[in-house]
Structure formats: structure tokens, C-alpha cells
Design an enzyme around this catalytic site. Sequence first.
Site, PDB file in Angstrom:
ATOM      1  N   CYS A   1       0.834  -1.193   0.000  1.00  0.00           N
ATOM      2  CA  CYS A   1       0.000   0.000   0.000  1.00  0.00           C
ATOM      3  C   CYS A   1       0.873   1.249   0.000  1.00  0.00           C
ATOM      4  O   CYS A   1       1.875   1.321   0.698  1.00  0.00           O
ATOM      5  CB  CYS A   1      -0.959   0.102   1.179  1.00  0.00           C
ATOM      6  SG  CYS A   1      -2.081  -1.268   1.329  1.00  0.00           S
TER       7      CYS A   1
ATOM      8  N   ARG B   1       4.136  -0.367  -4.728  1.00  0.00           N
ATOM      9  CA  ARG B   1       3.839  -0.883  -3.389  1.00  0.00           C
ATOM     10  C   ARG B   1       2.558  -1.722  -3.358  1.00  0.00           C
ATOM     11  O   ARG B   1       2.270  -2.382  -2.362  1.00  0.00           O
ATOM     12  CB  ARG B   1       3.693   0.277  -2.401  1.00  0.00           C
ATOM     13  CG  ARG B   1       4.949   1.112  -2.264  1.00  0.00           C
ATOM     14  CD  ARG B   1       4.722   2.248  -1.316  1.00  0.00           C
ATOM     15  NE  ARG B   1       4.640   1.768   0.048  1.00  0.00           N
ATOM     16  CZ  ARG B   1       5.670   1.631   0.865  1.00  0.00           C
ATOM     17  NH1 ARG B   1       6.863   1.965   0.466  1.00  0.00           N
ATOM     18  NH2 ARG B   1       5.506   1.188   2.079  1.00  0.00           N
TER      19      ARG B   1
ATOM     20  N   TRP C   1      -2.550  -2.859  -1.666  1.00  0.00           N
ATOM     21  CA  TRP C   1      -2.230  -4.288  -1.790  1.00  0.00           C
ATOM     22  C   TRP C   1      -3.104  -4.971  -0.755  1.00  0.00           C
ATOM     23  O   TRP C   1      -2.904  -4.794   0.446  1.00  0.00           O
ATOM     24  CB  TRP C   1      -0.746  -4.520  -1.512  1.00  0.00           C
ATOM     25  CG  TRP C   1      -0.307  -5.932  -1.806  1.00  0.00           C
ATOM     26  CD1 TRP C   1       0.042  -6.427  -3.027  1.00  0.00           C
ATOM     27  CD2 TRP C   1      -0.158  -7.004  -0.872  1.00  0.00           C
ATOM     28  NE1 TRP C   1       0.390  -7.754  -2.909  1.00  0.00           N
ATOM     29  CE2 TRP C   1       0.272  -8.131  -1.593  1.00  0.00           C
ATOM     30  CE3 TRP C   1      -0.353  -7.126   0.498  1.00  0.00           C
ATOM     31  CZ2 TRP C   1       0.523  -9.357  -1.006  1.00  0.00           C
ATOM     32  CZ3 TRP C   1      -0.110  -8.367   1.101  1.00  0.00           C
ATOM     33  CH2 TRP C   1       0.329  -9.467   0.347  1.00  0.00           C
TER      34      TRP C   1
ATOM     35  N   ASN D   1      -1.795   2.303   5.489  1.00  0.00           N
ATOM     36  CA  ASN D   1      -0.899   1.238   5.048  1.00  0.00           C
ATOM     37  C   ASN D   1      -0.550   0.415   6.285  1.00  0.00           C
ATOM     38  O   ASN D   1      -0.085   0.976   7.270  1.00  0.00           O
ATOM     39  CB  ASN D   1       0.365   1.869   4.440  1.00  0.00           C
ATOM     40  CG  ASN D   1       1.467   0.855   4.198  1.00  0.00           C
ATOM     41  OD1 ASN D   1       1.204  -0.334   4.015  1.00  0.00           O
ATOM     42  ND2 ASN D   1       2.706   1.314   4.199  1.00  0.00           N
ATOM     43  N   GLY D   2      -0.787  -0.890   6.248  1.00  0.00           N
ATOM     44  CA  GLY D   2      -0.470  -1.727   7.411  1.00  0.00           C
ATOM     45  C   GLY D   2      -1.660  -2.600   7.771  1.00  0.00           C
ATOM     46  O   GLY D   2      -2.558  -2.815   6.958  1.00  0.00           O
TER      47      GLY D   2
ATOM     48  N   GLU E   1      17.295 -18.136  -7.541  1.00  0.00           N
ATOM     49  CA  GLU E   1      16.898 -16.773  -7.892  1.00  0.00           C
ATOM     50  C   GLU E   1      16.367 -16.733  -9.331  1.00  0.00           C
ATOM     51  O   GLU E   1      15.382 -16.051  -9.622  1.00  0.00           O
ATOM     52  CB  GLU E   1      18.103 -15.826  -7.715  1.00  0.00           C
ATOM     53  CG  GLU E   1      18.007 -14.457  -8.367  1.00  0.00           C
ATOM     54  CD  GLU E   1      16.895 -13.564  -7.819  1.00  0.00           C
ATOM     55  OE1 GLU E   1      16.199 -13.962  -6.867  1.00  0.00           O
ATOM     56  OE2 GLU E   1      16.693 -12.476  -8.382  1.00  0.00           O
TER      57      GLU E   1
ATOM     58  N   LYS F   1      12.739 -15.378 -10.290  1.00  0.00           N
ATOM     59  CA  LYS F   1      12.547 -14.260 -11.220  1.00  0.00           C
ATOM     60  C   LYS F   1      11.603 -14.668 -12.343  1.00  0.00           C
ATOM     61  O   LYS F   1      10.705 -13.928 -12.712  1.00  0.00           O
ATOM     62  CB  LYS F   1      13.917 -13.864 -11.763  1.00  0.00           C
ATOM     63  CG  LYS F   1      14.091 -12.426 -12.112  1.00  0.00           C
ATOM     64  CD  LYS F   1      14.636 -11.554 -11.025  1.00  0.00           C
ATOM     65  CE  LYS F   1      13.805 -11.566  -9.766  1.00  0.00           C
ATOM     66  NZ  LYS F   1      14.418 -10.869  -8.665  1.00  0.00           N
TER      67      LYS F   1
ATOM     68  N   GLU G   1       7.921 -15.135 -10.998  1.00  0.00           N
ATOM     69  CA  GLU G   1       7.191 -13.958 -10.512  1.00  0.00           C
ATOM     70  C   GLU G   1       6.752 -13.024 -11.630  1.00  0.00           C
ATOM     71  O   GLU G   1       5.740 -12.353 -11.484  1.00  0.00           O
ATOM     72  CB  GLU G   1       7.948 -13.222  -9.404  1.00  0.00           C
ATOM     73  CG  GLU G   1       9.152 -12.450  -9.834  1.00  0.00           C
ATOM     74  CD  GLU G   1       9.853 -11.759  -8.664  1.00  0.00           C
ATOM     75  OE1 GLU G   1       9.178 -11.335  -7.726  1.00  0.00           O
ATOM     76  OE2 GLU G   1      11.083 -11.643  -8.712  1.00  0.00           O
TER      77      GLU G   1
ATOM     78  N   HIS H   1      17.937 -36.983  -7.301  1.00  0.00           N
ATOM     79  CA  HIS H   1      17.214 -37.456  -6.107  1.00  0.00           C
ATOM     80  C   HIS H   1      15.722 -37.131  -6.171  1.00  0.00           C
ATOM     81  O   HIS H   1      15.041 -37.197  -5.158  1.00  0.00           O
ATOM     82  CB  HIS H   1      17.843 -36.864  -4.846  1.00  0.00           C
ATOM     83  CG  HIS H   1      19.267 -37.281  -4.671  1.00  0.00           C
ATOM     84  ND1 HIS H   1      19.632 -38.560  -4.341  1.00  0.00           N
ATOM     85  CD2 HIS H   1      20.425 -36.607  -4.851  1.00  0.00           C
ATOM     86  CE1 HIS H   1      20.951 -38.648  -4.292  1.00  0.00           C
ATOM     87  NE2 HIS H   1      21.456 -37.465  -4.602  1.00  0.00           N
TER      88      HIS H   1
ATOM     89  N   LYS I   1       6.103  -4.329  -3.981  1.00  0.00           N
ATOM     90  CA  LYS I   1       7.554  -4.174  -3.822  1.00  0.00           C
ATOM     91  C   LYS I   1       7.988  -4.233  -2.367  1.00  0.00           C
ATOM     92  O   LYS I   1       8.993  -4.817  -2.039  1.00  0.00           O
ATOM     93  CB  LYS I   1       7.951  -2.822  -4.436  1.00  0.00           C
ATOM     94  CG  LYS I   1       9.430  -2.543  -4.395  1.00  0.00           C
ATOM     95  CD  LYS I   1      10.105  -3.131  -5.590  1.00  0.00           C
ATOM     96  CE  LYS I   1      11.608  -2.978  -5.548  1.00  0.00           C
ATOM     97  NZ  LYS I   1      12.245  -4.134  -6.198  1.00  0.00           N
TER      98      LYS I   1
HETATM   99  C1  F6R Z   1      11.798 -10.649  -5.866  1.00  0.00           C
HETATM  100  C2  F6R Z   1      11.808  -9.634  -4.840  1.00  0.00           C
HETATM  101  C3  F6R Z   1      11.445 -10.042  -3.448  1.00  0.00           C
HETATM  102  C4  F6R Z   1      12.263  -9.235  -2.425  1.00  0.00           C
HETATM  103  C5  F6R Z   1      11.782  -9.562  -1.005  1.00  0.00           C
HETATM  104  C6  F6R Z   1      12.582  -8.823   0.039  1.00  0.00           C
HETATM  105  O1  F6R Z   1      12.188 -10.128  -7.104  1.00  0.00           O
HETATM  106  O2  F6R Z   1      12.061  -8.498  -5.099  1.00  0.00           O
HETATM  107  O3  F6R Z   1      11.610 -11.412  -3.256  1.00  0.00           O
HETATM  108  O4  F6R Z   1      13.612  -9.538  -2.578  1.00  0.00           O
HETATM  109  O5  F6R Z   1      10.432  -9.208  -0.878  1.00  0.00           O
HETATM  110  O6  F6R Z   1      12.477  -7.446  -0.122  1.00  0.00           O
HETATM  111  P1  F6R Z   1      13.502  -6.464   0.551  1.00  0.00           P
HETATM  112  O7  F6R Z   1      14.833  -6.686  -0.092  1.00  0.00           O
HETATM  113  O8  F6R Z   1      12.962  -5.090   0.290  1.00  0.00           O
HETATM  114  O9  F6R Z   1      13.552  -6.801   2.008  1.00  0.00           O
END
Ligand code: F6R
Length: 607
Positions: free
Chosen positions: A2, A27, A74, A98-99, A479, A483, A486, A502, A602
Site C-alpha cells: 500500500c 507498493r 495491496w 498502510n499496514g 533466484e 525471477k 514472478e 534425487h 515491492k
Molecule cells: C523478488 C523480490 C522479493 C524481495 C523480497 C525482500 O524479485 O524483489 O523477493 O527480494 O520481498 O524485499 P527487501 O529486499 O525489500 O527486504
Amino acid sequence: MCGIVGILGQAPAATRIIEALRRLEYRGYDSAGIATLGADGIERRRAAGKIANLAGILASEPLPGNTGIGHTRWATHGKPTTDNAHPHATEKVAIVHNGIIENYRELRARLIARGRNFASDTDSEVIAHLITAHMEDGAAPIAAAEAAIAGLEGAFAIACIFAGSDDLMFGARRGSPLVVGVGQSEMFLGSDAIALFPFTDRVIYLEEGDSVALGRDKVVIKDKAGREAARATVTVQGAAAAEKGNYRHFMLKEIHEQPETIGRTVAALLDTVNEKVRAPEFPDVHLDRIGQLALVACGTAHYACRIAEYWLEQIARIPVECDIASEFRYRSPVPGTDSAALFVSQSGETADTLAALRFVRESGIKAISVLNVPQSSMWRETDAILPTHAGPEIGVASTKAFTAQLTALAAFTVALGRAHGTVSPETERALCHALIALPRAVAEALREERHIADLAAELSRAKSALFLGRGAYYPLALEGALKLKEITYIHAEGCAAGELKHGPIALVDEKIPVIVLAPKDHLFEKTMSNVEEVAARGGRIILISDEAGHAASAGLTARRITIPTCHPLIGPIVAAIPVQLIAYYTAVHLGTDVDQPRNLAKSVTVE
Ligand code: F6R
């Protein structure tokens, strides 16, 4: 999680709020809304979906007034419908939040018993009704808002405007970030400074527990004890980084920025002339006294920790345990007297990581944090900061923050090794030399972009994909899978190459692309044996390797992506580039929303 914004301005507020909300859309983007003060009191426009939907409504039904608040959501409590969209309002007050309000059920029941009617399924709406109830009981707007937040449990950043008070706005933060923007006879509130860049670069970062009463020429901040408090006004940089420029997506821009962002991180952490690491200035943490380290983070930042685990054990010879932040606290870790904890976070606001940091500090253990956003909650609460210098990262999928985190962690490894005597001056020079060469190697890896864009057409037809790696390339495989899934919504798994046999090898058929991360290093032959196992079952192998690796694997691979030959320390950072480009171009091919993939946000400020 949010985004909120508030404007006490000299110009019509609604269009400006839309501009600010677009910058906060990273956000959350489930719904959006704006409330302003017009001649007839509070007016609102809200829409499910992205800000573009709200902007569409405003075009046909504009909002009056120079005072307003806005929100991009969000969803946590209640579906992302128009009724659940913020601002929530009564005849007296409109709020954005937000929260999460944890005691909302009890408050809601009490307010309903008092005769208040609720119009949404959200936890947030209680805030508007609670303030209104205090106003009905005779409190002035700010006193009513202060009394209301005193009754809230949970985490929040809120902004409120009051019917009939055009020169008044209230804000408060507890657990979620909030900044005040200071303009020319204008005041702003925002979840972050980026949102306010179109209006001002002078901001006040509110501290945990602060509340603020704003007029166009007035800021009154109170601390968590309710005492008036002075907070510094600072000028923030980075407005340009919040623009997409000529790039189609923020993610692509951020991928391309990496030679520069890594270069900045290297320059900050290394004495590049003498090829030495700068000893991090940690007044409260002594590197030579750290006997073991817990690395804690979420998502991509966690994978950065998993890569650093190899470096810290191999180079600094420090025992490391690595955990995801949402699990760390709950498994009751048993720290030693010489333990320190290292947290990694782009935003510095991730609720799980922040909670783990607080847990560690309460246990008397020193916390070192690798952070990208200055003045974030973790920045303020940690014992020592190792800054990354990636600049604002807007694309929801982390790219440049990840490689900056790795760069900082690599430099930290060298510093720790030096402090422990496991890194000699010659080794330090060699490792620093490698880090100094990193921006150039990353620029070289970016040259495969066209080739990867072509390959993406093929990947976009896959239902599922596997990423394989050994050593530090194993967490990079994890990773890579994260990527891809997502932003493309293609199912993907990362797997240690040696673990394939395995179980996961059962997934292999001629339809599944298997992306293998394997430069020609000491583990290469072992990985190739696993690649043979995949090839024998008809798997389609895409090998990310250097020239020597491709030459040695001729005949096995369907596709090759070349990375430059480089020092083993920086190899996983360089190989992150093709991994990011694969996900990006596959998503572009599929037409998904690259910068704002579904269901994600984010900055994840809920546990
Ligand atoms: C994936 C991504 C998330 C963040 C995770 C932690 O592309 O961006 O997995 O890495 O939410 O976020 P931060 O680094 O802001 O604590």
C-alpha cells in the site's frame, strides 16, 4: 505494501495525487482512490485495479480542492473491490492506511454498537469511524486522531483530512514508513520520498511512533510519548532514478543500470587505487570478534545471502547459518556469545526481516544490515549499516538491488577475512581487483541481450522450467526460478545440480527447458555429468557459461548464453545478468505486466 500520499497544496490536488500514486504503485496495485476537500465537504473517487482505472474515472468526474489524500492498495483484509478501496471516509474525516490493524474486529463491533455504519470489509475503515467517534464526543480533529491511534494495535502509516478544515492534515507512523514533504507554503505526506519528487525534494523522515499535524506553513511532530519533537529536514537525491526514461519497463532500465550501480557500490566500499576494502565503519560492531554469522532476509535478498554464505565460509572461514526471515524467529535460534546477525533488504521495510532484526537485537546480538533505502526502518534500528548504492528500484522484481547486495556482501567478506587473518594482503588485492573489474564484466554480460530476447520466444511456450547450478550458482539457480515465475507466471524450480537425480529429474522431458548455470570452474565437470543425465532424458539444455565452458560442452546444449570469463568471486554476480534478462524477455513475450506482476508488491510490510 500500500502506498499513501497526502497534499495540502496551492493547486488542484487530485491530478497531483495521481502523479504521486503512480510512483507508489510499485507498493501495491489492487485498487486505488483519492479523497479531496470540496465546498460540500469530503469527496471521493475510487476504483478497483490499477491507478489508470482511477485516472479514467477522474477524467469524467474530476475532484475539486487543493487538499487531498490518495492510496494504492495491496489487499490484506477484504477483496480488491471499489468498496474496499481507500480512502475510507465518514461525513467528518477521510483516511488512507498502510499496514494492518490487528484489533479491528473488536473496534468495529464497538463502533457498530455505537451506531456507526461500515461500508467495507477492511480493517482500515475502523480508523475513520474511531476518529469520527472522538470528534462526536467533542474532540478537535487532531486530538481525535491522536486519541484514535492510541487505541489501535498493529502496524500502520496513516494520513487523514477533515471536512471543514482545508488547512489541516494528520499523519502517523507505527511500523510502516511515512515522510513529510516540505514545499513552498505546501505540505505533503508520502509512503516514501520518491512519491513526492514531483513536488519537493525536502523531506522529514518521521520516526517510529511519530504523529504529525500539518498546515500549509506548519509542521508539528509528536513522538510516541506525545511530546513535541524536532526532526531534521533533509534534501533527497535520486529523482531521475524514479523515471523510466526511454526504457519500456523499469525492470529493463534497472537491469541496464547495473554496471553503474555496482560501480557505485564498489567505489563506496573499496579503496580502488590501493585495491583494499575500506574497513566498514561500525562503531558498535567489531569484525574480529564475530565468530559466527546468521544471514537473514526474504526472497531475492535471501538468495543474495545464500550466495554470500559460500564466500563467507570459503574466504573468511566464518561459520554461517542462512535463514528466511519469516522462519528465523520461530525456530528459536541458538546464538553463540560471538554471534552477529546480518540482514539484507532492499527496502529496509520488509516486515519479516524487520521483525527478525528486532528479535536479534532484543537477544543482545549485534545486527549488521545491508540496505538500499536510506532512513528506512531497518536503517534506523540496526547496529551497523552496509549501504548498497543501487538507487531507487521501482520494478517489483529485484534486479539491480540484488547485484548491489552481492557486491556489498563480497566486499564485507573480504573485510571480515582480513579482520580474522584468513585473507592475506595478496589475496585481498586479488579479490579487490576482481570486484573492481565487476562493472565491466557486467556490461559485457549485457551484450547477450538480443540473443536472450530471441531465446525468450521459445521459453515463453514452456509450462515449466528448471534452473540448475552448483556451489554459489545453486542459489543463483533459485533466484533464476523466482525471477521467471514472478514475472512470467511460468512454474519454475531451482535445483542443486547434484540433487536433480534425487527427485526433480522426474520432471525432465523434451518439453522442459533446463537452464544450467556453469562457468568452467572446479565444479564444471560434475555439473556436466548432471547435464548428461538431463540430455539422456531428452531435456532441452540452455547453458549459461563462459567460452571455455561452451567449448567443453559442445554437442550437449541446445542453446548457449555466454558470460565473460571472470574471477570466481564475481562469477555469480555476472551470471545474474542473463538470469534477469531471461525472465524479462520471456515476460515481454508473454505480455505480462513486467513491472507490476499480479499479486505482488515491492515493499512487503505485513508478516
Ligand atoms: C523478488 C523480490 C522479493 C524481495 C523480497 C525482500 O524479485 O524483489 O523477493 O527480494 O520481498 O524485499 P527487501 O529486499 O525489500 O527486504
